[in-house]
Design a protein around this motif. Sequence first.
Motif, PDB file in Angstrom:
ATOM      1  N   SER A  13     -19.504  46.971  29.812  1.00  0.00           N
ATOM      2  CA  SER A  13     -18.780  48.572  30.903  1.00  0.00           C
ATOM      3  C   SER A  13     -19.050  48.582  32.313  1.00  0.00           C
ATOM      4  N   SER A  14     -20.568  47.576  32.752  1.00  0.00           N
ATOM      5  CA  SER A  14     -19.906  47.121  34.268  1.00  0.00           C
ATOM      6  C   SER A  14     -19.548  45.720  34.842  1.00  0.00           C
ATOM      7  N   LYS A  15     -19.071  44.972  34.062  1.00  0.00           N
ATOM      8  CA  LYS A  15     -18.245  43.883  34.464  1.00  0.00           C
ATOM      9  C   LYS A  15     -17.149  44.281  34.109  1.00  0.00           C
ATOM     10  N   LYS A  16     -16.162  44.927  32.926  1.00  0.00           N
ATOM     11  CA  LYS A  16     -15.346  46.216  33.554  1.00  0.00           C
ATOM     12  C   LYS A  16     -14.968  46.664  34.694  1.00  0.00           C
ATOM     13  N   LEU A  17     -15.904  47.189  35.014  1.00  0.00           N
ATOM     14  CA  LEU A  17     -15.669  48.552  36.371  1.00  0.00           C
ATOM     15  C   LEU A  17     -15.639  47.121  37.568  1.00  0.00           C
ATOM     16  N   VAL A  18     -16.736  46.138  37.388  1.00  0.00           N
ATOM     17  CA  VAL A  18     -16.410  45.260  38.827  1.00  0.00           C
ATOM     18  C   VAL A  18     -14.973  45.282  39.209  1.00  0.00           C
ATOM     19  N   PHE A  19     -14.539  44.475  38.016  1.00  0.00           N
ATOM     20  CA  PHE A  19     -13.113  44.031  37.330  1.00  0.00           C
ATOM     21  C   PHE A  19     -12.312  44.619  37.933  1.00  0.00           C
ATOM     22  N   ASN A  20     -12.255  46.126  37.510  1.00  0.00           N
ATOM     23  CA  ASN A  20     -11.331  47.047  38.209  1.00  0.00           C
ATOM     24  C   ASN A  20     -11.086  46.987  39.584  1.00  0.00           C
ATOM     25  N   VAL A  21     -12.458  47.482  39.645  1.00  0.00           N
ATOM     26  CA  VAL A  21     -12.958  47.972  41.900  1.00  0.00           C
ATOM     27  C   VAL A  21     -12.465  46.389  42.382  1.00  0.00           C
ATOM     28  N   MET A  22     -12.193  45.462  41.559  1.00  0.00           N
ATOM     29  CA  MET A  22     -12.193  43.746  42.286  1.00  0.00           C
ATOM     30  C   MET A  22     -10.426  44.185  42.385  1.00  0.00           C
ATOM     31  N   TRP A  24      -8.487  46.665  42.417  1.00  0.00           N
ATOM     32  CA  TRP A  24      -7.940  47.535  43.173  1.00  0.00           C
ATOM     33  C   TRP A  24      -7.626  46.910  44.374  1.00  0.00           C
ATOM     34  N   LEU A  25      -8.638  46.396  44.841  1.00  0.00           N
ATOM     35  CA  LEU A  25      -8.731  45.988  45.833  1.00  0.00           C
ATOM     36  C   LEU A  25      -8.067  45.305  46.540  1.00  0.00           C
ATOM     37  N   VAL A  26      -7.916  43.753  45.772  1.00  0.00           N
ATOM     38  CA  VAL A  26      -6.628  43.086  45.537  1.00  0.00           C
ATOM     39  C   VAL A  26      -5.075  43.619  46.145  1.00  0.00           C
ATOM     40  N   ILE A  27      -4.952  44.334  44.865  1.00  0.00           N
ATOM     41  CA  ILE A  27      -3.711  45.145  45.117  1.00  0.00           C
ATOM     42  C   ILE A  27      -3.949  45.879  46.559  1.00  0.00           C
ATOM     43  N   VAL A  28      -4.742  47.066  46.843  1.00  0.00           N
ATOM     44  CA  VAL A  28      -4.430  47.401  48.162  1.00  0.00           C
ATOM     45  C   VAL A  28      -4.054  46.939  48.926  1.00  0.00           C
ATOM     46  N   ALA A  29      -5.379  45.693  49.398  1.00  0.00           N
ATOM     47  CA  ALA A  29      -5.128  44.809  50.650  1.00  0.00           C
ATOM     48  C   ALA A  29      -4.260  44.450  50.657  1.00  0.00           C
ATOM     49  N   GLY A  30      -3.769  43.425  49.779  1.00  0.00           N
ATOM     50  CA  GLY A  30      -2.206  42.271  49.957  1.00  0.00           C
ATOM     51  C   GLY A  30      -1.864  43.696  50.445  1.00  0.00           C
ATOM     52  N   MET A  31      -1.682  44.943  49.812  1.00  0.00           N
ATOM     53  CA  MET A  31       0.554  45.501  49.934  1.00  0.00           C
ATOM     54  C   MET A  31      -0.240  45.993  51.526  1.00  0.00           C
ATOM     55  N   LEU A  32      -1.530  45.862  51.542  1.00  0.00           N
ATOM     56  CA  LEU A  32      -1.906  46.271  53.323  1.00  0.00           C
ATOM     57  C   LEU A  32      -1.114  45.359  54.045  1.00  0.00           C
ATOM     58  N   LEU A  33      -1.550  44.152  54.257  1.00  0.00           N
ATOM     59  CA  LEU A  33      -1.658  42.877  54.555  1.00  0.00           C
ATOM     60  C   LEU A  33      -0.040  42.239  54.752  1.00  0.00           C
ATOM     61  N   PHE A  34       0.693  42.766  53.681  1.00  0.00           N
ATOM     62  CA  PHE A  34       1.341  42.107  53.724  1.00  0.00           C
ATOM     63  C   PHE A  34       2.683  42.897  53.339  1.00  0.00           C
ATOM     64  N   ILE A  35       2.894  44.207  53.770  1.00  0.00           N
ATOM     65  CA  ILE A  35       4.021  45.114  53.782  1.00  0.00           C
ATOM     66  C   ILE A  35       4.442  45.111  54.604  1.00  0.00           C
ATOM     67  N   GLY A  59     -11.823  42.395  52.323  1.00  0.00           N
ATOM     68  CA  GLY A  59     -11.619  42.851  51.223  1.00  0.00           C
ATOM     69  C   GLY A  59     -10.517  42.292  50.420  1.00  0.00           C
ATOM     70  N   PHE A  60      -9.717  41.796  50.627  1.00  0.00           N
ATOM     71  CA  PHE A  60      -8.402  40.869  50.072  1.00  0.00           C
ATOM     72  C   PHE A  60      -9.156  39.525  49.976  1.00  0.00           C
ATOM     73  N   ILE A  61      -9.733  38.634  50.712  1.00  0.00           N
ATOM     74  CA  ILE A  61     -10.521  37.524  50.209  1.00  0.00           C
ATOM     75  C   ILE A  61     -11.289  37.659  49.585  1.00  0.00           C
ATOM     76  N   VAL A  62     -12.165  38.717  49.487  1.00  0.00           N
ATOM     77  CA  VAL A  62     -14.024  38.470  48.415  1.00  0.00           C
ATOM     78  C   VAL A  62     -12.592  39.315  47.556  1.00  0.00           C
ATOM     79  N   GLY A  63     -11.609  39.699  47.290  1.00  0.00           N
ATOM     80  CA  GLY A  63     -11.170  40.347  45.971  1.00  0.00           C
ATOM     81  C   GLY A  63     -10.769  38.856  45.191  1.00  0.00           C
ATOM     82  N   ILE A  64      -9.282  37.972  46.081  1.00  0.00           N
ATOM     83  CA  ILE A  64      -9.001  36.537  45.829  1.00  0.00           C
ATOM     84  C   ILE A  64     -10.570  35.712  45.034  1.00  0.00           C
ATOM     85  N   THR A  65     -11.262  35.803  45.822  1.00  0.00           N
ATOM     86  CA  THR A  65     -12.553  34.938  45.424  1.00  0.00           C
ATOM     87  C   THR A  65     -13.493  35.275  44.308  1.00  0.00           C
TER      88      THR A  65
END
Length: 203
Positions: A13-22, A24-35, A59-65
């Motif tokens: 459950s913890s791994k799944k939570l971290v995966f989902n957070v990351m 959404w972080l990549v999606i949201v940060a990516g949209m804000l950076l490239f829109i 945040g985007f770099i952390v997510g991608i990493t």
Amino acid sequence: MKKIKLNFVKKTSSKKLVFNVMLWLVIVAGMLLFIPKSLLQVVSLEILVTEYLHFISLGFIVGITYFMTQVLDYFLNEAIAHLKYKRIVKGIEEKVRLLDPTERALLREFFLQGETILTLPEEEIAVKSLLVTNIIESIGNQKHYAIQGSTADYKISMRARIYLNRQVLRLPSGEPSMEEMQQLIKARPNFANNVVGSRKHAA
């Protein structure tokens, strides 16, 4: 057992939570950076993005990493599993070439009794040797006896089956003659009386 299962569920459950957070972080940060900026102006986010650009970028770099490490971890695990498999197969091939009479006789019991599972004494050297080299594998059902010691159910491993033909086990090519059958019985392991087929044992 229940505690181990609970810990596994919590870890998953913890791994799944971290995966989902990351994710959404990549999606949201990516949209804000490239829109396009024109679209940011429409939704009144241009000032916010400009002000917190370094945080959004971080945040985007952390997510991608994170996802890059997950991909690398996957391929590393696959490589380790492949090397482990090759090592096991190599060990089986070498062991099959060097079977001693007791080990060969033990393996013949599976064929002579027509059983896929046998109950064997755990402390026998031949059993331990074949288990360590992945020729046979334990499937549990351990039982302890005061006189003959502990036993467990064993089967020939899937990896080893392709190497155990009649020639390797020194079994007759066809229906054994009376003389050949007597030789096979004579060559049975010393602990043959403790070798029990699972169905016979259950009966």
